[in-house]
Design a protein around this motif. Structure first.
Motif, PDB file in Angstrom:
ATOM      1  N   GLU A 190       0.829  -1.190   0.000  1.00  0.00           N
ATOM      2  CA  GLU A 190       0.000   0.000   0.000  1.00  0.00           C
ATOM      3  C   GLU A 190       0.875   1.256   0.000  1.00  0.00           C
ATOM      4  O   GLU A 190       2.070   1.201   0.248  1.00  0.00           O
ATOM      5  CB  GLU A 190      -0.902   0.006   1.240  1.00  0.00           C
ATOM      6  CG  GLU A 190      -1.849  -1.176   1.310  1.00  0.00           C
ATOM      7  CD  GLU A 190      -2.555  -1.285   2.647  1.00  0.00           C
ATOM      8  OE1 GLU A 190      -3.377  -2.216   2.800  1.00  0.00           O
ATOM      9  OE2 GLU A 190      -2.277  -0.454   3.543  1.00  0.00           O
ATOM     10  N   ARG A 191       0.271   2.377  -0.251  1.00  0.00           N
ATOM     11  CA  ARG A 191       0.979   3.649  -0.243  1.00  0.00           C
ATOM     12  C   ARG A 191       1.426   4.000   1.170  1.00  0.00           C
ATOM     13  O   ARG A 191       0.636   3.925   2.110  1.00  0.00           O
ATOM     14  CB  ARG A 191       0.072   4.745  -0.806  1.00  0.00           C
ATOM     15  CG  ARG A 191       0.763   6.096  -0.970  1.00  0.00           C
ATOM     16  CD  ARG A 191      -0.174   7.073  -1.661  1.00  0.00           C
ATOM     17  NE  ARG A 191       0.484   8.352  -1.840  1.00  0.00           N
ATOM     18  CZ  ARG A 191       1.295   8.633  -2.852  1.00  0.00           C
ATOM     19  NH1 ARG A 191       1.534   7.709  -3.770  1.00  0.00           N
ATOM     20  NH2 ARG A 191       1.860   9.816  -2.960  1.00  0.00           N
ATOM     21  N   LEU A 192       2.681   4.394   1.345  1.00  0.00           N
ATOM     22  CA  LEU A 192       3.186   4.807   2.641  1.00  0.00           C
ATOM     23  C   LEU A 192       2.565   6.152   3.029  1.00  0.00           C
ATOM     24  O   LEU A 192       2.485   7.060   2.195  1.00  0.00           O
ATOM     25  CB  LEU A 192       4.705   4.944   2.618  1.00  0.00           C
ATOM     26  CG  LEU A 192       5.551   3.700   2.863  1.00  0.00           C
ATOM     27  CD1 LEU A 192       5.279   2.623   1.821  1.00  0.00           C
ATOM     28  CD2 LEU A 192       7.032   4.045   2.884  1.00  0.00           C
ATOM     29  N   PRO A 193       2.127   6.315   4.275  1.00  0.00           N
ATOM     30  CA  PRO A 193       1.590   7.610   4.698  1.00  0.00           C
ATOM     31  C   PRO A 193       2.595   8.748   4.562  1.00  0.00           C
ATOM     32  O   PRO A 193       2.216   9.882   4.274  1.00  0.00           O
ATOM     33  CB  PRO A 193       1.215   7.378   6.171  1.00  0.00           C
ATOM     34  CG  PRO A 193       1.003   5.910   6.284  1.00  0.00           C
ATOM     35  CD  PRO A 193       1.974   5.285   5.321  1.00  0.00           C
ATOM     36  N   SER A 194       3.879   8.445   4.755  1.00  0.00           N
ATOM     37  CA  SER A 194       4.926   9.467   4.629  1.00  0.00           C
ATOM     38  C   SER A 194       6.119   8.830   3.921  1.00  0.00           C
ATOM     39  O   SER A 194       6.854   8.047   4.514  1.00  0.00           O
ATOM     40  CB  SER A 194       5.344   9.993   6.005  1.00  0.00           C
ATOM     41  OG  SER A 194       6.378  10.946   5.884  1.00  0.00           O
ATOM     42  N   CYS A 195       6.282   9.183   2.650  1.00  0.00           N
ATOM     43  CA  CYS A 195       7.299   8.548   1.820  1.00  0.00           C
ATOM     44  C   CYS A 195       8.229   9.611   1.239  1.00  0.00           C
ATOM     45  O   CYS A 195       7.771  10.656   0.772  1.00  0.00           O
ATOM     46  CB  CYS A 195       6.648   7.751   0.691  1.00  0.00           C
ATOM     47  SG  CYS A 195       7.813   6.812  -0.322  1.00  0.00           S
ATOM     48  N   VAL A 196       9.527   9.331   1.268  1.00  0.00           N
ATOM     49  CA  VAL A 196      10.511  10.274   0.748  1.00  0.00           C
ATOM     50  C   VAL A 196      10.582  10.200  -0.771  1.00  0.00           C
ATOM     51  O   VAL A 196      10.585  11.221  -1.456  1.00  0.00           O
ATOM     52  CB  VAL A 196      11.901  10.011   1.362  1.00  0.00           C
ATOM     53  CG1 VAL A 196      12.926  10.985   0.794  1.00  0.00           C
ATOM     54  CG2 VAL A 196      11.850  10.111   2.880  1.00  0.00           C
ATOM     55  N   ASN A 197      10.667   8.991  -1.318  1.00  0.00           N
ATOM     56  CA  ASN A 197      10.786   8.795  -2.769  1.00  0.00           C
ATOM     57  C   ASN A 197       9.441   8.358  -3.341  1.00  0.00           C
ATOM     58  O   ASN A 197       9.218   7.190  -3.668  1.00  0.00           O
ATOM     59  CB  ASN A 197      11.892   7.796  -3.110  1.00  0.00           C
ATOM     60  CG  ASN A 197      11.773   6.485  -2.339  1.00  0.00           C
ATOM     61  OD1 ASN A 197      11.058   6.391  -1.337  1.00  0.00           O
ATOM     62  ND2 ASN A 197      12.466   5.461  -2.807  1.00  0.00           N
TER      63      ASN A 197
END
Length: 325
Positions: free
Chosen positions: A312-319
């Protein structure tokens, strides 16, 4: 139910570890006296699907090339200079961080350093504690913040928080990022070129990430362009500052005072020349050091980890280019 395989590289909040264990098989490095050895990390990651990098182990391309099943890396931190972000992206691995969890507490700390430096709080306390407070004429004199110009290098969320606090004290705010932020995003602030910020600021707060471009951004040349009365605050990363250049700037009164929450090296040795100076204050990297903030950071990192493991999509992603959707 088949559980995900996860590696934890250092100390972790018990609640966070228990939450991870509900969904994952965990190999955790729990020696508080030394970081996880590279060889151990390599071995543990060979069949791991997730990495909770609480020990801030260095992650590079060579390591990731040996981790064919790794799906996600999550760190309970805002910074990620210990991770080769390009390598993560090349391997299709999202990197989660927790920048939003520590915004206000780090802004508190940065502005506290500024206030403490400006009013010479530590020098006053040392005078009282040592019994040297004999008459009012001997007390240390600081500076007013009202009407002064504050230069913020790195105007992100934390910088914006510092700006709000400074505006409440009647300071004028200028800032520098690589590019000006959209007009009106930071009310009452003005983007200026870096060299203009150096020359115009009475106080400078550094909050920029550590990158190849910002390493030793504050060097001999930068300090020489500041006001002799300038107060310099670093709450970003130690290596943004050339430590030797800062020492000479303070010794020779090129600038008036420095307050640091981060150093290079870190921790700074007890016999380091900086510690012998009267015009410096150093705290031990406590920008996010409150129970409330560390708990938010740990649990946000867990949320990032579990989301990545589930695809799933990370809530806080750098890349974000490799973040799942």
């Amino acid at each position: 139910m088949v559980k995900f395989r996860v590696v934890v590289t250092g100390k972790i909040l018990p609640l966070a570890l228990e939450t991870i264990k509900q969904h994952c098989e965990v190999k955790a490095w729990d020696d508080p006296n030394k970081p996880i050895p590279t060889e151990t990390l390599q071995e543990w990651l060979r069949d791991a699907e997730g990495l909770y990098n609480s020990g801030f182990a260095h992650i590079n391309d060579a390591l990731l090339a040996q981790t064919p099943q790794l799906r996600v890396i999550s760190q309970p931190s805002a910074g990620y200079d210990n991770v080769d972000l390009a390598a993560c992206t090349d391997h299709g691995i999202p990197l989660g961080n927790t920048a939003s969890a520590l915004t206000e507490t780090t802004a508190d700390l940065a502005f506290t350093l500024l206030l403490t430096a400006a009013r010479r709080i530590t020098q006053g306390w040392d005078m009282v504690r040592s019994g040297r407070w004999q008459k009012s004429s001997d007390i240390p004199f600081g500076i007013d913040l009202y009407g002064k110009t504050l230069g913020i290098v790195g105007m992100g969320a934390i910088g914006s928080g510092v700006a709000r606090r400074a505006q409440a004290c009647g300071m004028n705010i200028i800032y520098h990022n690589r590019k000006p932020r959209p007009v009106g995003e930071f009310q009452g602030t003005q983007w200026v070129p870096f060299e203009q910020l150096l020359s115009q600021s009475d106080c400078i707060v550094v909050l920029t990430p550590l990158t190849a471009e910002t390493r030793h951004l504050f060097n001999t040349n930068a300090f020489a362009k500041m006001k002799p009365s300038a107060h310099f605050i670093n709450a970003a990363r130690g290596a943004v500052v050339d430590t030797e250049a800062l020492y000479h700037a303070l010794v020779n009164n090129v600038i008036a005072f420095a307050a640091l929450d981060v150093t290079d090296p870190e921790p700074i040795p007890g016999d380091h020349p900086l510690l012998s100076l009267p015009n410096i204050l150093i705290t031990p990297h406590i920008g996010s050091a409150t129970p409330e903030t560390r708990t938010r950071m740990a649990m946000m990192a867990v949320d990032n980890l579990l989301a990545g493991l589930r695809g799933e999509r990370l809530p806080s992603c750098v890349n974000n280019e490799v973040n799942f959707r």
